[in-house]
Design an enzyme around this catalytic site. Structure first.
Site, PDB file in Angstrom:
ATOM      1  N   GLU A 253       0.808  -1.208   0.000  1.00 18.26           N
ATOM      2  CA  GLU A 253       0.000   0.000   0.000  1.00 18.26           C
ATOM      3  C   GLU A 253       0.850   1.271   0.000  1.00 18.26           C
ATOM      4  OE1 GLU A 253      -3.417   0.615  -0.195  1.00 18.26           O
ATOM      5  OE2 GLU A 253      -2.735   2.698  -0.189  1.00 18.26           O
ATOM      6  N   THR A 297      -5.991   1.468  -5.297  1.00 17.16           N
ATOM      7  CA  THR A 297      -5.567   0.071  -5.138  1.00 17.16           C
ATOM      8  C   THR A 297      -6.262  -0.835  -6.152  1.00 17.16           C
ATOM      9  OG1 THR A 297      -5.418   0.431  -2.756  1.00 17.16           O
ATOM     10  CG2 THR A 297      -5.302  -1.828  -3.516  1.00 17.16           C
TER      11      THR A 297
HETATM   12  C1  GP9 Z   1      -8.891  -0.632   0.872  1.00 14.89           C
HETATM   13  C2  GP9 Z   1      -7.512  -0.548   0.379  1.00 14.89           C
HETATM   14  C3  GP9 Z   1      -7.066   0.867   0.224  1.00 14.89           C
HETATM   15  O1  GP9 Z   1      -9.481  -1.868   0.729  1.00 14.89           O
HETATM   16  O2  GP9 Z   1      -7.389  -1.247  -0.785  1.00 14.89           O
HETATM   17  O3  GP9 Z   1      -7.691   1.488  -0.821  1.00 14.89           O
HETATM   18  P1  GP9 Z   1      -7.074   2.744  -1.571  1.00 14.89           P
HETATM   19  O4  GP9 Z   1      -7.645   3.973  -0.937  1.00 14.89           O
HETATM   20  O5  GP9 Z   1      -5.597   2.698  -1.428  1.00 14.89           O
HETATM   21  O6  GP9 Z   1      -7.496   2.584  -2.986  1.00 14.89           O
HETATM   22 MN    MN Z   2      -3.937   1.603  -2.029  1.00 15.18          MN
END
Ligand code: GP9
Ligand code: MN
Length: 631
Positions: A253, A297
Site C-alpha cells: 500500500e 488500489t
Molecule cells: C482498501 C484498500 C485501500 O481496501 O485497498 O484502498 P485505496 O484507498 O488505497 O485505494
Molecule cells: Mn492503495
C-alpha cells in the site's frame, strides 16, 4: 387560532415517519460504521431529505384523491425497497446493485434462505404505512394541501436545496465520493439508500448503453495494433522459471520508489527492501511506474490482472465489474493454479466481491477471515504484521500451486501508527502526511521481512516466487513543498512529479541466483505478461497492452491514464516534452515545439499513447471480450 384546526399535511407526516424509520434501519439494522460526528449528522439528515424530496412532489397534485394516492403508494414502494434491501443485507452484508438484481446466482442463494432472513419485527416497518393509509382515508380534508403556486415552488426549491446541502456535506466528508465511487456503504451512508439507488441506476445505464452499442467489429483493429506494436511471442530467458511454483503477489500500500535506498533523519527507511535490491535471487525494477487513477488500489489490481488500463473516471472495479475478462487468475487456473486474495477489509470495498467473481478468483479472504480488534488495528484496519501473521494458516491450507495476492493496509493515508510500532522518527516538514509516511513505510517493510520468515517456517518459501509491488503513490502533489524539501530540490516540476510516480517492483525467485536491477522503463501494465511467461504460459491468443519485462523486444514507453508518458528518452507531462535524463523542457508550453528534434521526440508517442488508451477503453466500455474466444 380562531377555532381553526392546525393542519399538518400528510406529505410532512409521511416525511417525518419515513425519515425516522429509515434512520432506525440505517442505525440499528444495517451495520453501517459511523466514525465521527459529521458522519452521524449526515446519516441522520439524509433519510429526511430524500423522504422530503419524494413526498413534497405531492403538493403539485391538485386532486385530493390523487394526492393521497401518490403519498400512500410512494410510502409503500419506499418501504418495500427498504425492506428488500434489509433482507438482502442480512444475507450479503451489502446493498443491492442493479447488476446484482439480475445476477441469478445471488438470487438463488437468497431464495433458499429467504425465510430465515425475514424477522417477525420487520412488520413494524409497515406500521407507518397503515397510519398514512388511515389518515388519507379518514382525515383527508385535514391532511390534504392546496398551496398556491408560490407554496409549491417553495417546497420544490426547499427540497432541492436540502439535497444539494446533503451532497455538499457528503463531498466534504468523503472527497470524490461520486467520481471515485468506491464503496456502496459510503454512498448509502452519505447520500442515503434512495439516492444511492438512483445513482446506481444512472451509472448502470451509462455503462450498459456503451456496452449495448458495441459489437465485435472493433476487435480486429485492436488485435492488429497489439501484434504490430506490443507483443512479441518469443520466449524470454525466464520463460517457465516459475512453472508449477506458487506465486505470491504483494500489493504494498502506497509505497513509492523514492524511499528505496533512501534515508530519513540519517536512518534507512526500508532496510529489508534495500537488501532485496542487492539479493542475488531478486530482480528489482527501478524505473517502474504505477498507472492507476481514481480506483487507486483496485486500479492496480486491475492492471496486474488484465494488463488493460483502468478508466479515467471512476473505478473500473465498480463501473465494469461484470465484464468478461481474461485475467491472470483465470489463465493460471487453466494451468492448475488455485487463486486467492487476502485483504482485511470489507468484501464489498471497491466492489471486490463482484469483480473477483468476474476475474474467477477462487477464494477471497476478506475481513471475516481475520480476527480484527481495537488492539491489533490502526488507521484503516488490521496492522500489516498481524495481517501476514494471521494469513499464514490460510495460505497453508490452499491447494498448490497457488496464486495468492496480498494487499497491505497500514501504510495508507493518513499514515497513522502506534508509538510501539514506530522504529524510525517522522520527518520534519510542514506536511504531517509526508512526515508520518516514513515510519509507516518502515513498518510495512518490517512486516514484509517478517512475512518472508514466516513463509520459510511454513515451508512455502522454496516453492514460491514472491512479487512485491507498490500499488500507487502515497504522497500526492498537495505535499510538493514538503517533498521538495525532503528531496532537496527547489521545486517539484511536472517532470519530477512523473518520476515520483515510480513504485518499487521486485520479483524474488528463491535459489535463482541471477537477479539484477533492471532500469528499462516499465509499469504495472507489464505485470501480467511477465508473470504468465514466467509460469510457462504462452499468450499469443491474448489481448493486452504490456510486455514481458524479461524480453528485450518491447514497447519502449509507459503511458499514464491522463496521456502523459515516460519513454526511454523523454518524459511528457503537463503538455511539456522533457529530456528524460536532464529534466530540461524541450518545448515551450505556450508557443509549442521549439525544435524539430523535440517535436519528433514526443509527438509520435503522444499519438500512440492516446491510441492505446482508447483501444483499452473500447475493450472495457464495450465489454468486447465477450465476443472473443481466447482458446
Ligand atoms: C482498501 C484498500 C485501500 O481496501 O485497498 O484502498 P485505496 O484507498 O488505497 O485505494
Ligand atoms: Mn492503495
Amino acid at each position: 387560532m380562531s377555532g381553526k384546526r392546525l393542519k399538518t399535511p400528510l406529505y410532512v407526516i409521511a416525511t417525518i415517519l419515513f425519515g425516522v424509520k429509515t434512520y432506525i434501519v440505517y442505525r440499528f439494522m444495517f451495520n453501517i460504521e459511523v466514525e465521527n460526528l459529521m458522519q452521524e449528522i449526515i446519516l441522520f439528515l439524509n433519510p429526511f431529505i430524500s423522504a422530503f424530496l419524494i413526498f413534497s412532489i405531492s403538493v403539485w397534485i391538485k386532486k385530493t384523491t390523487r394526492q393521497m394516492k401518490y403519498i400512500k403508494y410512494t410510502a409503500l414502494i419506499g418501504t418495500v425497497i427498504l425492506f428488500v434491501n434489509l433482507v438482502f443485507y442480512r444475507n450479503f452484508t451489502d446493498f443491492i446493485t442493479v447488476p446484482q438484481l439480475f445476477q441469478s446466482s445471488n438470487m438463488v442463494d437468497l431464495g433458499s434462505s429467504i425465510l430465515s432472513l425475514i424477522k417477525v419485527y420487520d412488520i413494524f416497518l409497515f406500521l407507518d404505512i397503515a397510519f398514512i393509509w388511515y389518515l388519507s382515508k379518514r382525515h383527508r380534508d385535514v391532511v390534504y394541501v392546496n398551496y398556491p403556486k408560490s407554496g409549491r415552488v417553495f417546497a420544490l426549491v426547499l427540497s432541492l436545496l436540502l439535497l444539494t446541502g446533503n451532497f455538499f456535506l457528503a463531498e466534504m466528508e468523503r472527497p470524490e465520493l461520486f467520481t471515485r465511487a468506491f464503496d456502496r456503504e459510503y454512498l448509502v451512508k452519505n447520500i442515503g439508500l434512495f439516492n444511492y439507488h438512483v445513482y446506481d441506476v444512472f451509472m448502470h445505464s451509462k455503462v450498459k448503453s456503451k456496452r449495448l452499442l458495441a459489437d465485435g467489429n472493433d476487435i480486429p483493429a485492436i488485435k492488429d495494433y497489439i501484434s504490430d506494436n506490443i507483443r512479441s511471442d518469443e520466449e524470454s530467458d525466464l520463460f517457465g522459471v516459475a512453472e508449477d511454483k506458487n506465486i505470491i503477489f504483494i500489493f504494498a500500500e502506497s509505497v513509492q520508489n523514492f524511499v528505496i535506498n533512501n534515508k530519513v533523519n540519517g536512518e534507512e527507511i526500508t532496510p529489508f527492501m534495500n537488501n532485496l535490491v542487492k539479493d542475488e535471487d531478486t530482480y528489482y525494477f527501478d524505473n517502474f511506474y504505477h498507472q492507476t487513477e481514481q480506483g487507486k488500489t483496485s486500479d492496480s489490481e486491475f492492471l496486474v490482472e488484465n494488463s488493460l488500463y483502468p478508466l479515467s473516471r471512476g473505478a473500473v472495479f465498480f463501473t465494469n465489474g461484470q465484464n468478461e475478462y481474461n485475467g491472470l487468475s483465470e489463465l493460471l487456473k487453466e494451468e492448475g493454479y488455485y487463486s486467492a486474495v487476502f485483504h482485511a477489509n470489507n468484501k464489498s470495498f471497491w466492489n471486490r466481491d463482484q469483480m473477483y467473481d468476474s476475474l474467477h478468483v477462487d477464494d477471497f479472504f476478506d475481513i471475516d477471515s481475520f480476527e480484527v480488534t481495537q488492539e491489533n488495528s490502526v488507521g484503516w484496519g488490521l496492522k500489516d504484521k498481524e495481517y501476514f501473521d494471521q494469513s499464514i494458516k490460510h495460505l497453508e491450507s490452499l491447494e498448490t500451486p497457488f496464486y495468492a495476492k496480498f494487499i497491505t493496509l497500514t501504510n495508507h493515508f493518513p499514515f497513522e501508527l502506534d508509538e510501539e510500532d514506530q522504529s524510525i522518527e517522522p520527518y520534519d516538514s510542514n506536511s504531517a502526511t509526508l512526515n508520518n509516511y516514513f515510519p509507516t513505510v518502515r513498518y510495512t517493510d518490517e512486516a514484509l521481512e517478517q512475512f518472508f520468515e514466516q513463509l520459510k517456517q511454513a515451508d512455502l518459501y522454496e516453492d514460491s516466487i514472491i512479487v512485491i509491488m507498490g500499488d500507487h503513490y502515497g504522497i500526492s502533489a498537495n505535499h510538493n513543498k514538503a517533498m521538495s524539501q525532503y528531496l532537496d530540490k527547489e521545486e517539484i516540476t511536472p517532470y519530477d512529479h512523473v518520476e515520483l510516480q515510480q513504485v518499487p517492483f521486485f520479483i524474488h525467485i528463491p535459489g535463482h541466483g541471477k537477479g539484477e536491477t533492471i532500469s528499462k522503463v516499465s509499469g504495472q501494465i507489464d505485470v501480467k505478461p511477465t508473470l504468465l511467461h514466467m509460469a510457462g504460459v504462452h499468450t499469443d491468443q491474448d489481448l493486452y497492452f504490456g510486455n514481458d519485462l524479461f524480453h528485450d523486444d518491447r514497447k519502449d514507453f509507459i503511458v499514464f491514464r491522463n496521456g502523459d508518458f515516460v519513454s526511454e528518452d523523454n518524459i511528457y507531462a503537463a503538455g511539456i516534452c522533457f529530456d528524460g535524463k536532464t529534466g530540461e523542457p524541450l518545448n515551450d508550453h505556450n508557443t509549442g515545439f521549439t525544435t524539430t528534434e523535440s517535436k519528433n521526440a514526443c509527438t509520435s508517442f503522444i499519438e500512440e499513447a492516446e491510441k492505446e488508451l482508447k483501444y483499452s477503453d473500447d475493450i472495457i466500455y464495450g465489454d468486447l471480450f465477450r465476443f472473443m474466444d481466447f482458446n
